[in-house]
Scaffold this motif. Structure first.
Motif, PDB file in Angstrom:
ATOM      1  N   ASN A 198     -25.517  -8.263  34.151  1.00 35.00           N
ATOM      2  CA  ASN A 198     -26.711  -9.111  34.269  1.00 35.00           C
ATOM      3  C   ASN A 198     -26.349 -10.591  34.352  1.00 35.00           C
ATOM      4  O   ASN A 198     -26.920 -11.339  35.155  1.00 35.00           O
ATOM      5  N   ARG A 199     -25.382 -11.019  33.516  1.00 35.65           N
ATOM      6  CA  ARG A 199     -24.979 -12.429  33.542  1.00 35.65           C
ATOM      7  C   ARG A 199     -24.269 -12.770  34.855  1.00 35.65           C
ATOM      8  O   ARG A 199     -24.485 -13.833  35.431  1.00 35.65           O
ATOM      9  N   SER A 200     -23.406 -11.879  35.315  1.00 35.27           N
ATOM     10  CA  SER A 200     -22.673 -12.124  36.565  1.00 35.27           C
ATOM     11  C   SER A 200     -23.613 -12.160  37.756  1.00 35.27           C
ATOM     12  O   SER A 200     -23.466 -13.002  38.653  1.00 35.27           O
ATOM     13  N   LEU A 249     -23.934 -15.382  40.184  1.00 34.59           N
ATOM     14  CA  LEU A 249     -23.572 -15.285  41.594  1.00 34.59           C
ATOM     15  C   LEU A 249     -24.704 -15.732  42.519  1.00 34.59           C
ATOM     16  O   LEU A 249     -24.459 -16.195  43.639  1.00 34.59           O
ATOM     17  N   ASN A 250     -25.933 -15.588  42.048  1.00 29.94           N
ATOM     18  CA  ASN A 250     -27.077 -15.894  42.906  1.00 29.94           C
ATOM     19  C   ASN A 250     -27.745 -17.229  42.609  1.00 29.94           C
ATOM     20  O   ASN A 250     -28.361 -17.821  43.500  1.00 29.94           O
ATOM     21  N   THR A 251     -27.629 -17.709  41.364  1.00 30.63           N
ATOM     22  CA  THR A 251     -28.327 -18.948  41.002  1.00 30.63           C
ATOM     23  C   THR A 251     -27.410 -20.013  40.427  1.00 30.63           C
ATOM     24  O   THR A 251     -27.833 -21.156  40.239  1.00 30.63           O
ATOM     25  N   GLY A 252     -26.160 -19.645  40.122  1.00 32.49           N
ATOM     26  CA  GLY A 252     -25.254 -20.605  39.500  1.00 32.49           C
ATOM     27  C   GLY A 252     -25.512 -20.773  38.021  1.00 32.49           C
ATOM     28  O   GLY A 252     -24.891 -21.606  37.359  1.00 32.49           O
ATOM     29  N   SER A 253     -26.391 -19.951  37.469  1.00 29.20           N
ATOM     30  CA  SER A 253     -26.721 -19.978  36.047  1.00 29.20           C
ATOM     31  C   SER A 253     -26.796 -18.543  35.537  1.00 29.20           C
ATOM     32  O   SER A 253     -27.130 -17.617  36.301  1.00 29.20           O
ATOM     33  N   ILE A 254     -26.497 -18.338  34.262  1.00 27.88           N
ATOM     34  CA  ILE A 254     -26.581 -16.986  33.698  1.00 27.88           C
ATOM     35  C   ILE A 254     -27.954 -16.711  33.103  1.00 27.88           C
ATOM     36  O   ILE A 254     -28.177 -15.655  32.513  1.00 27.88           O
ATOM     37  N   ALA A 255     -28.865 -17.646  33.265  1.00 32.31           N
ATOM     38  CA  ALA A 255     -30.172 -17.509  32.617  1.00 32.31           C
ATOM     39  C   ALA A 255     -31.036 -16.438  33.264  1.00 32.31           C
ATOM     40  O   ALA A 255     -31.622 -15.597  32.578  1.00 32.31           O
TER      41      ALA A 255
END
Length: 307
Positions: free
Chosen positions: A80-82, A86-92
């Motif tokens: 989930n974090r990756s 990868l898509n937003t530049g944030s792990i949020a």
């Protein structure tokens, strides 16, 4: 701990309880000793049968129940974090419909992250499942530690990490894409539940089909010194090594062929079919286990308020 950690942990533990009997059969088929010679105390002869008793179907389950729960928790949390990063530049937060390449990559990263738990868990499980006389997971763990300390717990770790990275990439990729294909407007609760079960089971089958040859090699590497027909022994010597731990080398790495050599010898002596042996029973197990795991995961995520 986050919701996906606990949802992953519980779903992983439940999956092991559901799938261990079929996993035991798969491991013995891969190791080359699905039918084993079991001494009969009453007759003084040997009997060839698949399992000594019904309780044998639970053999090797302790390690994966404890380890696979933690593995699954780490897997889902890392995925989930990756995916979000990868898509937003944030792990949020991740996008609602991420591209397929990012799903596969995040799954592969999640698989790699499980290495420290997956390698020793798989090793203990496989050796407990094929050992004669029967050995508990705790006994196998003590033996590995006694002979090689921490290094002994990561025997076959390289092939395990490759298998996990490739496999979990396809695992999440096939689950998410099949869910998209089956999504429709105004879904009923029954339809949604059946969709999760079907897509989860399908993801399990796709995953194992993609990595099964690697899994066969991994099993052979991790149980090399326990197999009847070991590369370095005659048939009689191999049987003796199965029955007496004293006949095994004190260092598991001593005189052990490389992973490539074990794979080459398996192909040479048993043909290409060795790399798909047990795929049928594995696919059955994969569908059942992963249908249950994904249903449990999705349900817990809703209960914990994240879906």
């Amino acid at each position: 701990m986050s919701a996906d950690f606990w949802a992953g942990y519980v779903s992983g533990a439940i999956g092991i309880l559901v799938g261990n009997p079929l996993d035991l059969i798969k491991t013995r088929i891969q190791a080359g000793n699905a039918k084993q010679e079991i001494p009969s105390a009453a007759s003084g002869h040997t009997q060839t049968r698949y399992f000594e008793r019904w309780s044998a179907l639970a053999r090797g389950s302790a390690a994966p129940i404890l380890g696979y729960g933690a593995l699954n928790a780490l897997l889902f949390m890392t995925y989930n974090r990756s995916l979000a990063f990868l898509n937003t530049g944030s792990i949020a937060s991740a996008p609602e419909i991420p591209p397929a390449w990012s799903i596969w990559t995040a799954g592969a990263l999640g698989g790699l992250a499980t290495f420290f738990v997956s390698a020793p868990t798989e090793l203990v499980k496989c050796r407990a499942q094929v050992s004669i006389p029967p050995s508990s997971s705790a006994a196998v763990l003590r033996d590995l530690w006694k002979r090689n300390k921490l290094r002994g717990l990561y025997l076959g770790g390289g092939i395990t990490s490759v298998r996990d990275a490739v496999g979990y990439g396809f695992y999440f990729w096939s689950y998410e894409l099949s869910k998209r294909a089956l999504t429709k407007e105004n879904e009923t609760q029954n339809y949604e539940a059946m969709k999760v079960l079907f897509c989860g089971g399908l993801a399990g089958v796709v995953t194992w089909a993609s990595i099964f040859p690697l899994d066969v090699i991994k099993t052979r590497v991790q149980t090399w010194d326990l197999q009847s027909g070991s590369l370095s022994s005659s048939a009689s010597d191999a049987t003796q090594s199965l029955l007496s731990s004293q006949s095994r080398p004190s260092d598991l790495a001593m005189s052990r062929p490389s992973t490539f050599e074990i794979a080459r010898q398996a192909y040479k002596t048993e043909g290409a079919s060795i790399f798909v042996r047990g795929l049928g029973i594995c696919s059955l197990r994969a569908f059942i286990v992963n249908a249950v795991q994904w249903a449990t995961y999705e349900w817990m995520m809703k209960v914990l308020g994240t879906r």
